[in-house]
Design a protein around this motif. Structure first.
Motif, PDB file in Angstrom:
ATOM      1  N   GLU A   1       0.845  -1.195   0.000  1.00 51.51           N
ATOM      2  CA  GLU A   1       0.000   0.000   0.000  1.00 51.51           C
ATOM      3  C   GLU A   1       0.888   1.256   0.000  1.00 51.51           C
ATOM      4  O   GLU A   1       0.665   2.207  -0.758  1.00 51.51           O
ATOM      5  N   LEU A   2       1.912   1.235   0.851  1.00 55.96           N
ATOM      6  CA  LEU A   2       2.834   2.367   0.971  1.00 55.96           C
ATOM      7  C   LEU A   2       3.535   2.611  -0.371  1.00 55.96           C
ATOM      8  O   LEU A   2       3.637   3.746  -0.840  1.00 55.96           O
ATOM      9  N   PHE A   3       3.984   1.530  -1.000  1.00 54.39           N
ATOM     10  CA  PHE A   3       4.640   1.663  -2.303  1.00 54.39           C
ATOM     11  C   PHE A   3       3.691   2.248  -3.349  1.00 54.39           C
ATOM     12  O   PHE A   3       4.094   3.027  -4.203  1.00 54.39           O
ATOM     13  N   ARG A   4       2.425   1.837  -3.260  1.00 49.74           N
ATOM     14  CA  ARG A   4       1.447   2.330  -4.230  1.00 49.74           C
ATOM     15  C   ARG A   4       1.330   3.862  -4.132  1.00 49.74           C
ATOM     16  O   ARG A   4       1.319   4.560  -5.141  1.00 49.74           O
ATOM     17  N   PHE A   5       1.299   4.372  -2.896  1.00 48.41           N
ATOM     18  CA  PHE A   5       1.206   5.828  -2.720  1.00 48.41           C
ATOM     19  C   PHE A   5       2.500   6.521  -3.155  1.00 48.41           C
ATOM     20  O   PHE A   5       2.481   7.562  -3.802  1.00 48.41           O
ATOM     21  N   ILE A   6       3.629   5.917  -2.770  1.00 45.37           N
ATOM     22  CA  ILE A   6       4.924   6.525  -3.079  1.00 45.37           C
ATOM     23  C   ILE A   6       5.120   6.667  -4.580  1.00 45.37           C
ATOM     24  O   ILE A   6       5.698   7.641  -5.061  1.00 45.37           O
ATOM     25  N   ASP A   7       4.624   5.675  -5.327  1.00 45.79           N
ATOM     26  CA  ASP A   7       4.815   5.711  -6.773  1.00 45.79           C
ATOM     27  C   ASP A   7       3.888   6.681  -7.490  1.00 45.79           C
ATOM     28  O   ASP A   7       4.010   6.871  -8.707  1.00 45.79           O
ATOM     29  N   MET A   8       2.963   7.304  -6.758  1.00 47.69           N
ATOM     30  CA  MET A   8       2.041   8.245  -7.409  1.00 47.69           C
ATOM     31  C   MET A   8       2.798   9.464  -7.914  1.00 47.69           C
ATOM     32  O   MET A   8       3.685   9.981  -7.258  1.00 47.69           O
ATOM     33  N   LYS A   9       2.411   9.917  -9.088  1.00 49.99           N
ATOM     34  CA  LYS A   9       3.092  11.054  -9.715  1.00 49.99           C
ATOM     35  C   LYS A   9       2.588  12.391  -9.162  1.00 49.99           C
ATOM     36  O   LYS A   9       1.633  12.437  -8.402  1.00 49.99           O
ATOM     37  N   GLU A  10       3.233  13.441  -9.610  1.00 49.93           N
ATOM     38  CA  GLU A  10       2.945  14.795  -9.124  1.00 49.93           C
ATOM     39  C   GLU A  10       1.480  15.204  -9.227  1.00 49.93           C
ATOM     40  O   GLU A  10       0.972  15.932  -8.373  1.00 49.93           O
ATOM     41  N   ASP A  11       0.820  14.745 -10.283  1.00 52.25           N
ATOM     42  CA  ASP A  11      -0.563  15.192 -10.491  1.00 52.25           C
ATOM     43  C   ASP A  11      -1.525  14.591  -9.467  1.00 52.25           C
ATOM     44  O   ASP A  11      -2.690  14.972  -9.407  1.00 52.25           O
ATOM     45  N   ARG A  12      -1.024  13.620  -8.673  1.00 55.93           N
ATOM     46  CA  ARG A  12      -1.886  13.064  -7.615  1.00 55.93           C
ATOM     47  C   ARG A  12      -1.282  13.331  -6.247  1.00 55.93           C
ATOM     48  O   ARG A  12      -1.401  12.523  -5.322  1.00 55.93           O
ATOM     49  N   GLU A  13      -0.630  14.489  -6.097  1.00 54.49           N
ATOM     50  CA  GLU A  13       0.137  14.792  -4.891  1.00 54.49           C
ATOM     51  C   GLU A  13      -0.707  14.751  -3.611  1.00 54.49           C
ATOM     52  O   GLU A  13      -0.299  14.170  -2.606  1.00 54.49           O
ATOM     53  N   LEU A  14      -1.890  15.357  -3.677  1.00 53.99           N
ATOM     54  CA  LEU A  14      -2.714  15.411  -2.461  1.00 53.99           C
ATOM     55  C   LEU A  14      -3.131  14.019  -2.017  1.00 53.99           C
ATOM     56  O   LEU A  14      -3.083  13.675  -0.832  1.00 53.99           O
ATOM     57  N   GLU A  15      -3.518  13.202  -2.989  1.00 49.72           N
ATOM     58  CA  GLU A  15      -3.906  11.824  -2.706  1.00 49.72           C
ATOM     59  C   GLU A  15      -2.730  11.052  -2.093  1.00 49.72           C
ATOM     60  O   GLU A  15      -2.880  10.268  -1.151  1.00 49.72           O
ATOM     61  N   LYS A  16      -1.560  11.321  -2.662  1.00 52.34           N
ATOM     62  CA  LYS A  16      -0.337  10.673  -2.180  1.00 52.34           C
ATOM     63  C   LYS A  16      -0.057  11.035  -0.721  1.00 52.34           C
ATOM     64  O   LYS A  16       0.178  10.165   0.120  1.00 52.34           O
ATOM     65  N   ILE A  17      -0.109  12.334  -0.428  1.00 50.31           N
ATOM     66  CA  ILE A  17       0.172  12.794   0.940  1.00 50.31           C
ATOM     67  C   ILE A  17      -0.836  12.183   1.919  1.00 50.31           C
ATOM     68  O   ILE A  17      -0.460  11.655   2.975  1.00 50.31           O
ATOM     69  N   ASP A  18      -2.116  12.242   1.552  1.00 52.68           N
ATOM     70  CA  ASP A  18      -3.149  11.668   2.425  1.00 52.68           C
ATOM     71  C   ASP A  18      -2.942  10.171   2.628  1.00 52.68           C
ATOM     72  O   ASP A  18      -3.107   9.654   3.736  1.00 52.68           O
ATOM     73  N   GLY A  19      -2.587   9.498   1.540  1.00 53.92           N
ATOM     74  CA  GLY A  19      -2.402   8.047   1.603  1.00 53.92           C
ATOM     75  C   GLY A  19      -1.270   7.663   2.538  1.00 53.92           C
ATOM     76  O   GLY A  19      -1.421   6.800   3.414  1.00 53.92           O
ATOM     77  N   VAL A  20      -0.122   8.320   2.378  1.00 54.62           N
ATOM     78  CA  VAL A  20       1.027   7.995   3.227  1.00 54.62           C
ATOM     79  C   VAL A  20       0.715   8.343   4.682  1.00 54.62           C
ATOM     80  O   VAL A  20       1.018   7.578   5.609  1.00 54.62           O
ATOM     81  N   LYS A  21       0.054   9.495   4.882  1.00 53.11           N
ATOM     82  CA  LYS A  21      -0.307   9.869   6.249  1.00 53.11           C
ATOM     83  C   LYS A  21      -1.249   8.835   6.869  1.00 53.11           C
ATOM     84  O   LYS A  21      -1.181   8.543   8.067  1.00 53.11           O
ATOM     85  N   GLY A  22      -2.117   8.296   6.048  1.00 49.17           N
ATOM     86  CA  GLY A  22      -3.023   7.253   6.523  1.00 49.17           C
ATOM     87  C   GLY A  22      -2.252   6.039   7.023  1.00 49.17           C
ATOM     88  O   GLY A  22      -2.542   5.500   8.099  1.00 49.17           O
ATOM     89  N   VAL A  23      -1.256   5.623   6.267  1.00 49.09           N
ATOM     90  CA  VAL A  23      -0.423   4.496   6.692  1.00 49.09           C
ATOM     91  C   VAL A  23       0.313   4.846   7.995  1.00 49.09           C
ATOM     92  O   VAL A  23       0.386   4.038   8.923  1.00 49.09           O
ATOM     93  N   TYR A  24       0.851   6.071   8.036  1.00 51.95           N
ATOM     94  CA  TYR A  24       1.538   6.505   9.256  1.00 51.95           C
ATOM     95  C   TYR A  24       0.606   6.382  10.474  1.00 51.95           C
ATOM     96  O   TYR A  24       1.006   5.942  11.548  1.00 51.95           O
ATOM     97  N   ARG A  25      -0.671   6.783  10.279  1.00 50.52           N
ATOM     98  CA  ARG A  25      -1.614   6.750  11.409  1.00 50.52           C
ATOM     99  C   ARG A  25      -1.868   5.328  11.868  1.00 50.52           C
ATOM    100  O   ARG A  25      -1.894   5.047  13.067  1.00 50.52           O
TER     101      ARG A  25
END
Lengths: 325, 325
Positions: free
Chosen positions: A253-277
């Motif tokens: 899941e973490l890799f999936r978010f990390i691999d997201m490109k610039e145009d999905r930045e907000l989704e990426k940040i939220d996703g990684v933060k979700g894993v952190y939580r």
């Protein structure tokens, strides 16, 4: 004893009085420029506060405080080139305002002036000890910067390696500055080492806090864009810890978010933060930070200096480490 | 007393023994690389020869000689970036072999190690004097490099400005190295200044000779391409002097050749050389060179050192300045 504000005013005045008037202007204008665009002047303040624990005549430590600030700004100047950063403290970086060659050469001359001011002290018998601290610190700062660059393309960075990198890149200069302040103030060797350890641990705690704030900070209070480290895939303590703790599914899941490109930045940040939580990364990072903070204060109390005298340093360190998270 | 060859072997061994083994390799490999690709090791040899005028125990001066060589190579490394040079001594330059960031950071750490080795001396009471010489020299080297860059786009460079630029960029490091050698060897202050003056004048003479050789040298004996300075419109002593002496017609002629593009390089070189011949520029430049050479030897003889002891230095200086023109 002078208050922190008094010390800051004193240093600011010294900085203004010691603008570089030398020729050629093309070499020294960028030096004055980078020194003028501010910053917290934390390193010289810590050096002067350290001096003040052992001696009152703080003017004697001003050239060394200036040297540390000049060296710090030299590292910022060259780091900005290496990071291709367009802005520093909201202003154009030197190599953007001027050009690459100016950035390199003005940085070089700043490093030499750091040595020059460092050795501008009345009691020249102290020069060998001061240089020995400074050389070691300056070498580690370069090594830390190299590790930081290496880590960008290294996929198996260990948390211990990360902690050692931030120690070298950030903490040792705070530590070396405070140790030099102590030596100038006639601290004994043990005290000089203890103050070094204090500042080194504070520096690591400070950088860990920076990692936490970058992801979990209040956008209104944090100076930089929140989520920037995640957007850039920076291998911070948070990310490395998450990889360490995640099971196979969560890692995917973490890799999936990390691999997201610039145009999905907000989704990426939220996703990684979700894993952190899910993994309690914020709490774990906070505990790690507090561990270093506690260690730092233990060194401070070992100094054998009256607790009355420690008040200003303790207050400053607490303010630095208690920013809203 | 050791011969020049013995001194060179001694230094070469020290260099090999002091390769940088530190980590990270990405930072130190380029340092070992640039130090390994040779050069004449002129600066350390001069420092050691200077030391030997006053003291026999030459091993004591090896760390300082190493420091000067490391500093010199740091300046080459950063200069090559600024000049966008692809080759150095026939090998790829550091920023070409590695990359720009490596070039900047490895150069930075070399400068710090120069300071580190410079202060690795048994008699630490000498450190303040040595640092004072070195800081001044290092600052002037940066200033000289800046003037050199400024002159590329400056159209009214005066000959005095040019001479001062080559003094800073080339001569002061030879001079500072020899002065440090003298201080380490327990020369008195006056002698240390005289040896500085000797080397500074030799350095200027050496650079003037380089200008002459670049245009009038024997292609077989001169290492670089003859005519390179003319092809690049470099404002050398020769060109500046030609502009000073030319009447209006000849000046126009000179501009006509200078403005020729790359595809007419041979014609350009021949044309400018033709103007130089009309104005006796080679002879004038030679006289200027000899003026500095003579001044240098006067300082050497003022030292009050037995002329027997001066033989090696004199022979080396004469060899350096008597290359086929």
């Amino acid at each position: 004893m002078q208050t922190l504000s008094q010390i800051q005013i004193l240093f600011q005045q010294y900085l203004v009085d010691h603008q570089f008037q030398n020729k050629p202007q093309e070499l020294y204008d960028p030096v004055n420029y980078i020194l003028s665009i501010g910053g917290k002047r934390l390193r010289p303040a810590l050096l002067l506060l350290s001096y003040q624990l052992f001696d009152e005549d703080i003017d004697k430590a001003l050239p060394a405080a200036f040297a540390i600030e000049v060296f710090h700004n030299f590292t910022l100047l060259h780091d900005d080139i290496m990071d291709e950063a367009p802005l520093r403290r909201g202003k154009p970086t030197v190599h953007h305002k001027y050009d690459l060659n100016t950035g390199i050469l003005s940085g070089d001359v700043m490093m030499i002036y750091a040595y020059d001011y460092l050795t501008k002290i009345q009691d020249s018998t102290k020069i060998p000890a001061i240089l020995s601290v400074f050389n070691q610190v300056a070498i580690e700062v370069c090594e830390g910067q190299q590790y930081d660059m290496n880590f960008e393309s290294k996929n198996d960075v260990k948390i211990t390696e990360y902690l050692d990198m931030i120690r070298q890149k950030t903490a040792v200069l705070l530590a070396g500055g405070m140790k030099i302040g102590a030596i100038l103030g006639n601290a004994n060797e043990k005290q000089a080492d203890q103050i070094y350890q204090f500042a080194e641990n504070i520096g690591i705690a400070f950088q860990l806090q920076d990692d936490i704030l970058d992801t979990f900070g209040d956008p209104e209070k944090f100076g930089k864009k929140v989520g920037g480290d995640i957007a850039q895939n920076k291998k911070t303590f948070l990310l490395l810890k998450a990889f360490e703790l995640a099971d196979e599914d969560l890692r995917k899941e973490l890799f999936r978010f990390i691999d997201m490109k610039e145009d999905r930045e907000l989704e990426k940040i939220d996703g990684v933060k979700g894993v952190y939580r899910l993994l309690n990364i914020k709490e774990i990072a906070n505990k790690e930070k507090e561990k270093y903070q506690k260690k730092a204060f233990e060194y401070l109390h070992k100094l054998g200096v009256k607790s009355e005298k420690l008040k200003i340093i303790k207050k400053l360190a607490e303010e630095l480490l208690d920013r809203e998270i």
